[in-house]
Design an enzyme around this catalytic site. Structure first.
Site, mmCIF file in Angstrom:
data_model
loop_
_atom_site.group_PDB
_atom_site.id
_atom_site.type_symbol
_atom_site.label_atom_id
_atom_site.label_comp_id
_atom_site.label_asym_id
_atom_site.label_seq_id
_atom_site.Cartn_x
_atom_site.Cartn_y
_atom_site.Cartn_z
ATOM 1 C CE1 TYR A 26 -3.793 -2.294 0.186
ATOM 2 C CE2 TYR A 26 -2.664 -3.286 2.052
ATOM 3 C CZ TYR A 26 -3.660 -3.328 1.101
ATOM 4 O OH TYR A 26 -4.519 -4.386 1.056
ATOM 5 C CG HIS A 103 -9.179 -0.568 -5.338
ATOM 6 N ND1 HIS A 103 -9.673 -0.924 -4.109
ATOM 7 C CD2 HIS A 103 -10.216 -0.601 -6.201
ATOM 8 C CE1 HIS A 103 -10.963 -1.171 -4.226
ATOM 9 N NE2 HIS A 103 -11.320 -0.965 -5.480
#
Length: 152
Positions: A26, A103
């Site tokens: 991430y 995302h």
């Protein structure tokens, strides 16, 4: 001077842990870094950006429902709710606002259960795999949609 269109940027569960949670997947930026970048980029695009995060599905739905009256468009990273929340999908349908799903990782290169998103079914576009830059790309797309910027 015309009032800047308002874009609500919503982040779902566990995104408050960005920077410390699986940084190889991430990224190392925290959520506050992403929100600051969204505010700054939005300003250059003639957009007013409102960023919020919740780990609660109900809170996200309340914000989506409220956006129908208070905002002109939505960016959402539904995180884990992408794959499980028909209720968020229904709220987004009811809001009937321009919508971009974001995302950080490329969900299609990950586990099979991440390949399906209920939100994608109702989004105008989906941006995944570009890290935090995806949020700025979403704002670019919405600025064009809301006619605050000319295509180059």
């Amino acid at each position: 001077m015309a009032k800047a269109p308002k874009v609500l940027v919503l982040n779902g569960p566990n995104l408050n842990m960005l920077g410390t949670r699986e940084p190889d997947v991430y990224g190392r930026e925290g959520l506050a870094d992403i929100e600051n970048a969204c505010h700054a980029h939005g300003k250059t695009l003639g957009l007013s950006v409102d960023c919020r995060q919740s780990n609660s599905e109900g809170q996200l739905i309340d914000w989506i429902q409220g956006a129908r009256e208070s905002h002109d468009a939505l960016v959402i990273n539904p995180a884990g709710y992408s794959h499980s929340s028909i209720a968020i999908m229904d709220a987004l349908l009811a809001a009937a606002l321009p919508l971009v799903e974001v995302h950080l990782s490329n969900i299609h290169r990950r586990e099979a259960f991440r390949h399906h998103s209920y939100v994608s079914r109702v989004a105008d576009g989906v941006i995944c795999g570009f890290g935090s830059r995806g949020y700025l790309m979403a704002l670019d797309a919405l600025a064009l949609r809301l006619n605050t910027q000319q295509e180059t």
